[in-house]
Each structure stands twice: as structure tokens, then as C-alpha cells.
Design a protein around this motif. Structure first.
Motif, PDB file in Angstrom:
ATOM      1  N   PRO A 168      15.794  -3.511  -3.144  1.00  0.00           N
ATOM      2  CA  PRO A 168      16.357  -2.275  -3.801  1.00  0.00           C
ATOM      3  C   PRO A 168      15.121  -1.206  -3.631  1.00  0.00           C
ATOM      4  N   TYR A 169      15.910  -0.074  -3.850  1.00  0.00           N
ATOM      5  CA  TYR A 169      14.738   1.107  -3.649  1.00  0.00           C
ATOM      6  C   TYR A 169      13.734   1.148  -4.661  1.00  0.00           C
ATOM      7  N   GLU A 170      13.993   0.753  -5.968  1.00  0.00           N
ATOM      8  CA  GLU A 170      13.206   0.895  -6.986  1.00  0.00           C
ATOM      9  C   GLU A 170      11.874  -0.238  -6.831  1.00  0.00           C
ATOM     10  N   SER A 171      12.428  -1.347  -6.314  1.00  0.00           N
ATOM     11  CA  SER A 171      11.449  -2.361  -5.950  1.00  0.00           C
ATOM     12  C   SER A 171      10.337  -1.935  -4.844  1.00  0.00           C
ATOM     13  N   ALA A 172      10.979  -1.028  -3.693  1.00  0.00           N
ATOM     14  CA  ALA A 172      10.036  -0.651  -2.672  1.00  0.00           C
ATOM     15  C   ALA A 172       9.160   0.511  -3.532  1.00  0.00           C
ATOM     16  N   VAL A 173       9.527   1.172  -4.219  1.00  0.00           N
ATOM     17  CA  VAL A 173       8.697   2.328  -5.145  1.00  0.00           C
ATOM     18  C   VAL A 173       7.663   1.649  -5.635  1.00  0.00           C
ATOM     19  N   LYS A 174       7.817   0.609  -6.334  1.00  0.00           N
ATOM     20  CA  LYS A 174       6.982  -0.055  -7.296  1.00  0.00           C
ATOM     21  C   LYS A 174       5.760  -1.017  -6.067  1.00  0.00           C
ATOM     22  N   LYS A 175       6.393  -1.266  -5.136  1.00  0.00           N
ATOM     23  CA  LYS A 175       5.397  -2.275  -4.223  1.00  0.00           C
ATOM     24  C   LYS A 175       4.521  -1.021  -3.605  1.00  0.00           C
ATOM     25  N   LEU A 176       4.866  -0.085  -3.390  1.00  0.00           N
ATOM     26  CA  LEU A 176       4.129   1.103  -2.611  1.00  0.00           C
ATOM     27  C   LEU A 176       3.064   1.598  -3.605  1.00  0.00           C
ATOM     28  N   ASN A 177       3.574   1.910  -5.075  1.00  0.00           N
ATOM     29  CA  ASN A 177       2.356   2.196  -5.836  1.00  0.00           C
ATOM     30  C   ASN A 177       1.512   1.363  -6.215  1.00  0.00           C
ATOM     31  N   LYS A 178       1.671   0.135  -6.195  1.00  0.00           N
ATOM     32  CA  LYS A 178       0.896  -0.757  -6.166  1.00  0.00           C
ATOM     33  C   LYS A 178      -0.325  -0.856  -5.061  1.00  0.00           C
ATOM     34  N   HIS A 179       0.213  -0.668  -3.885  1.00  0.00           N
ATOM     35  CA  HIS A 179      -0.499  -0.590  -2.543  1.00  0.00           C
ATOM     36  C   HIS A 179      -1.232   0.458  -2.638  1.00  0.00           C
ATOM     37  N   VAL A 180      -0.850   1.748  -3.294  1.00  0.00           N
ATOM     38  CA  VAL A 180      -1.589   3.009  -3.196  1.00  0.00           C
ATOM     39  C   VAL A 180      -2.831   2.900  -4.129  1.00  0.00           C
ATOM     40  N   LYS A 181      -2.645   2.109  -5.488  1.00  0.00           N
ATOM     41  CA  LYS A 181      -3.628   1.978  -6.390  1.00  0.00           C
ATOM     42  C   LYS A 181      -4.861   0.974  -5.473  1.00  0.00           C
ATOM     43  N   ALA A 182      -4.343   0.131  -4.754  1.00  0.00           N
ATOM     44  CA  ALA A 182      -5.394  -0.875  -4.165  1.00  0.00           C
ATOM     45  C   ALA A 182      -6.155   0.202  -3.250  1.00  0.00           C
ATOM     46  N   ILE A 183      -5.706   1.020  -2.279  1.00  0.00           N
ATOM     47  CA  ILE A 183      -6.227   1.851  -1.502  1.00  0.00           C
ATOM     48  C   ILE A 183      -7.218   2.699  -1.981  1.00  0.00           C
ATOM     49  N   LYS A 184      -6.639   3.329  -2.998  1.00  0.00           N
ATOM     50  CA  LYS A 184      -7.752   4.312  -3.878  1.00  0.00           C
ATOM     51  C   LYS A 184      -9.040   3.419  -4.297  1.00  0.00           C
ATOM     52  N   ALA A 185      -8.755   2.273  -4.835  1.00  0.00           N
ATOM     53  CA  ALA A 185      -9.867   1.417  -5.363  1.00  0.00           C
ATOM     54  C   ALA A 185     -10.924   1.200  -4.269  1.00  0.00           C
ATOM     55  N   TYR A 186     -10.355   0.854  -2.934  1.00  0.00           N
ATOM     56  CA  TYR A 186     -11.391   0.391  -2.033  1.00  0.00           C
ATOM     57  C   TYR A 186     -12.018   1.786  -1.505  1.00  0.00           C
ATOM     58  N   LEU A 187     -11.386   2.772  -1.690  1.00  0.00           N
ATOM     59  CA  LEU A 187     -12.078   4.131  -1.296  1.00  0.00           C
ATOM     60  C   LEU A 187     -13.464   4.604  -2.257  1.00  0.00           C
ATOM     61  N   VAL A 188     -12.963   4.343  -3.461  1.00  0.00           N
ATOM     62  CA  VAL A 188     -13.931   4.708  -4.484  1.00  0.00           C
ATOM     63  C   VAL A 188     -15.177   3.675  -4.373  1.00  0.00           C
ATOM     64  N   GLU A 189     -15.041   2.472  -3.570  1.00  0.00           N
ATOM     65  CA  GLU A 189     -15.934   1.556  -3.558  1.00  0.00           C
ATOM     66  C   GLU A 189     -16.743   1.792  -2.262  1.00  0.00           C
ATOM     67  N   GLY A 190     -16.720   2.872  -1.572  1.00  0.00           N
ATOM     68  CA  GLY A 190     -17.131   3.170  -0.454  1.00  0.00           C
ATOM     69  C   GLY A 190     -16.686   2.698   0.905  1.00  0.00           C
ATOM     70  N   GLU A 191     -15.473   1.988   0.732  1.00  0.00           N
ATOM     71  CA  GLU A 191     -14.862   1.262   1.958  1.00  0.00           C
ATOM     72  C   GLU A 191     -14.091   2.163   2.971  1.00  0.00           C
ATOM     73  N   THR A 192     -13.856   1.675   3.989  1.00  0.00           N
ATOM     74  CA  THR A 192     -13.048   2.604   4.874  1.00  0.00           C
ATOM     75  C   THR A 192     -11.825   2.008   5.080  1.00  0.00           C
ATOM     76  N   ILE A 193     -10.682   2.658   5.060  1.00  0.00           N
ATOM     77  CA  ILE A 193      -9.169   2.241   5.032  1.00  0.00           C
ATOM     78  C   ILE A 193      -8.744   2.707   6.345  1.00  0.00           C
ATOM     79  N   THR A 194      -8.521   1.632   7.352  1.00  0.00           N
ATOM     80  CA  THR A 194      -7.884   1.836   8.450  1.00  0.00           C
ATOM     81  C   THR A 194      -6.192   1.408   8.788  1.00  0.00           C
ATOM     82  N   PHE A 195      -5.623   2.660   9.069  1.00  0.00           N
ATOM     83  CA  PHE A 195      -4.397   2.507   9.329  1.00  0.00           C
ATOM     84  C   PHE A 195      -4.078   2.349  10.811  1.00  0.00           C
ATOM     85  N   GLU A 196      -3.659   1.167  11.034  1.00  0.00           N
ATOM     86  CA  GLU A 196      -3.482   0.690  12.790  1.00  0.00           C
ATOM     87  C   GLU A 196      -2.778   1.877  13.304  1.00  0.00           C
TER      88      GLU A 196
END
Length: 312
Positions: free
Chosen positions: A72-100
């Protein structure tokens, strides 16, 4: 979640792909250019950039995730928001986020996102199959100087006075022209005669052949049974592109290789640049095409992409 592969798929068709609450990847079309110093020719392409200010959810990425993963679209939005939070946390820790096949994201000292784009893929589908090449410099001025030097070293030796001292040359030239003209006229007459005789012989042979055909009777006592072959024709407007080739022989070779691997590969004609396009398969249903594209990317060719086109 393979968010980088989803974004990569969308960048072929859209100029802006937004990650809600994070930022947007943008593409700008750049024309073909020539580097005057290195004589390098570069094809047209899409240049990637990242804008942290564009964070509004336009629904494009979420809808695509929901469509591919069949959730469902709502489930996709939730998964995407959870992934964004993880990306922001890694960036704050000084890591490099690579998008292939897209680029790397890092945080600078001011807390702003810095984007370093990748140049492995050209997302401009019109330029598919075109690559950079280097051409040798053409030194026209140098050749001109060499010719001028040769002309100065080898002057003309035939002067008007010498031509007047040889009157027999004029008569010899007239004789050559007369002989040539006579030979030309005689040759034409001879050729016309041969063509007339050939035409008469051909008409006579055709007449004899028609008479024999009219007199002949064909009787088949034991006719062979009819054989019906059911061949499934590939249809649909969704095509998974395997490559585009300037030499048609190379495209035939690619089709044979893919068929040996079990793909119903075929050629779908030439694109606007005259390149022969080869597809893994064609589909009528968009979801089936996207699932097949993911399978090809994961198991055979990460550069494969989806072409939406109605074939004649």
C-alpha cells in the motif's frame, strides 16, 4: 530498501526525484561539447545535482516503491520515512552516504549536505550508446605550407614558346580525338545490335516457356498434411533495453548471446541516432516490466533500463 535503485530508475524519465523530508535529486540537460585542448568529444547528457530545500512529498518516489514492492502507498511512505531517518543519523555521525550510480552525500562543518555526483551513468536516454572519444587534430595550415614549398621547388617547365615549336603535337591531338570519336560511335552501334538480338532471344524463350507451362498438368497423389506452428509474438510498449549498437552485426550477436541465456531477446529497430536497439524482452504490463527489469539489474546487467515506446 534499495532506495538508490528506485531513484536511479526514475531519473531516466523525470528531471526531479524528491526524497520526502530529505531533499531532491535534479537533472539538467547539457548539450554535446568538444574540449579544444584535448580534442575530446563528449555526448549530450544529464548532469546530476542535489537540492536540500526541496523536501515536499510529491508522491513520485513513494508511488513507485509501492508499485514495485506491491505494498500500500501508506506503507511505502512509512518505509521511506524510516529510511530517511537512518540516512540523517549516519550523516550526523560523519559518515558518507553512497547512492549507487548517483553520487555521495556528506555533511560539511556548517551542517549542510554536500553532493558529489557519480559519472558512471548518463541518464539522458536520447544519448544511450554514445560515449566520449578523442579525435586527432587536423593541421590544415601545416599541409598548406608544405604544398607551397613544393610549388616553389618544382616550377612549370612547359612554356608557350616550346608549345609553338612543336606543331606536330596539335595534329596528333586532332588524330587522337577523331579516332576516339569514331571508336565511340562504332562501339555504341555494336552494343545496340547486341541488345536488340538479346531482346529477341529473350522474348522467344519466354514464349516457349509459357507454352510449356500451359501444357503441363500437375497432380499430387499424396499431399503432405498441413502443419500449424504456434509462435508467440512479443507485444507491448514496455521494453527492457540491453544495448544499442551502431553496427547491426553486433546487435545480432547480442541477441544470440541473450537468447542463449534464456531471454526472449530481439531487435526493435533503430533509435533517433541510428543505433540498433536490443531488448531483453517486451511487456504489455508495466508492473511485469518493472519486476523483470529488477531481475535483470540484479542478475545480469546493472545498466539495463526501461523504454516506454509503442512500436509500429
Amino acid at each position: 530498501m534499495h532506495i538508490d535503485s528506485y531513484i536511479s530508475d526514475l531519473l531516466y524519465r523525470y528531471d526531479c526525484v524528491t526524497i520526502p523530508g530529505f531533499g531532491a535529486f535534479l537533472t539538467t540537460r547539457v548539450s554535446a561539447k568538444v574540449h579544444e585542448t584535448t580534442n575530446s568529444f563528449y555526448p549530450p547528457k544529464k548532469v546530476l545535482s542535489f537540492n536540500e530545500q526541496l523536501q515536499h512529498n510529491d508522491g513520485l518516489l513513494s508511488s513507485y516503491i509501492a508499485e514495485v514492492e506491491k505494498i500500500p502507498y501508506e506503507s511505502a511512505v512509512k518505509k521511506l520515512n524510516k529510511h530517511v531517518k537512518a540516512i540523517k543519523a549516519y550523516l550526523v555521525e560523519g559518515e558518507t552516504i553512497t547512492f549507487e550510480n548517483i553520487g555521495d552525500l556528506t555533511l560539511n562543518e556548517e551542517g549542510n549536505i554536500i553532493f558529489d555526483p557519480s559519472y558512471h551513468i548518463n541518464y539522458l536516454t536520447d544519448a544511450f550508446g554514445l560515449s566520449q572519444f578523442v579525435s586527432q587534430n587536423v593541421t590544415r595550415e601545416a599541409y598548406k605550407q608544405e604544398v607551397e614549398a613544393i610549388e616553389q621547388a618544382v616550377p612549370l617547365t612547359i612554356t608557350p614558346e616550346k608549345r609553338q615549336a612543336r606543331p606536330y603535337l596539335k595534329y596528333a591531338a586532332i588524330a587522337v580525338i577523331a579516332l576516339g570519336l569514331g571508336g565511340f560511335l562504332g562501339s555504341n552501334y555494336y552494343i545496340n545490335q547486341i541488345e536488340t538480338q538479346n531482346q529477341i532471344a529473350q522474348e522467344e524463350a519466354n514464349k516457349q516457356l509459357e507454352n510449356k507451362i500451359q501444357e503441363a498438368t500437375f497432380v499430387i497423389d499424396n499431399p503432405l498434411p498441413a502443419v500449424t506452428l504456434n509462435v508467440k509474438k512479443q507485444t507491448g510498449n514496455y521494453h527492457i533495453i540491453a544495448g544499442a549498437f551502431r553496427v547491426e552485426k553486433n546487435s545480432d550477436k547480442k541477441v544470440s548471446q541473450l537468447k542463449a541465456l534464456g531471454y526472449p531477446a530481439r531487435k526493435i529497430g533503430q533509435n533517433r541516432y541510428g543505433l540498433h536497439e536490443v531488448v531483453y524482452a517486451s511487456y504489455e504490463n508495466r508492473l511485469e516490466a518493472l519486476e523483470a527489469l529488477r531481475e535483470v539489474k540484479n542478475n545480469h546487467n546493472t545498466a539495463a533500463w526501461l523504454l516506454v515506446k509503442a512500436l509500429d
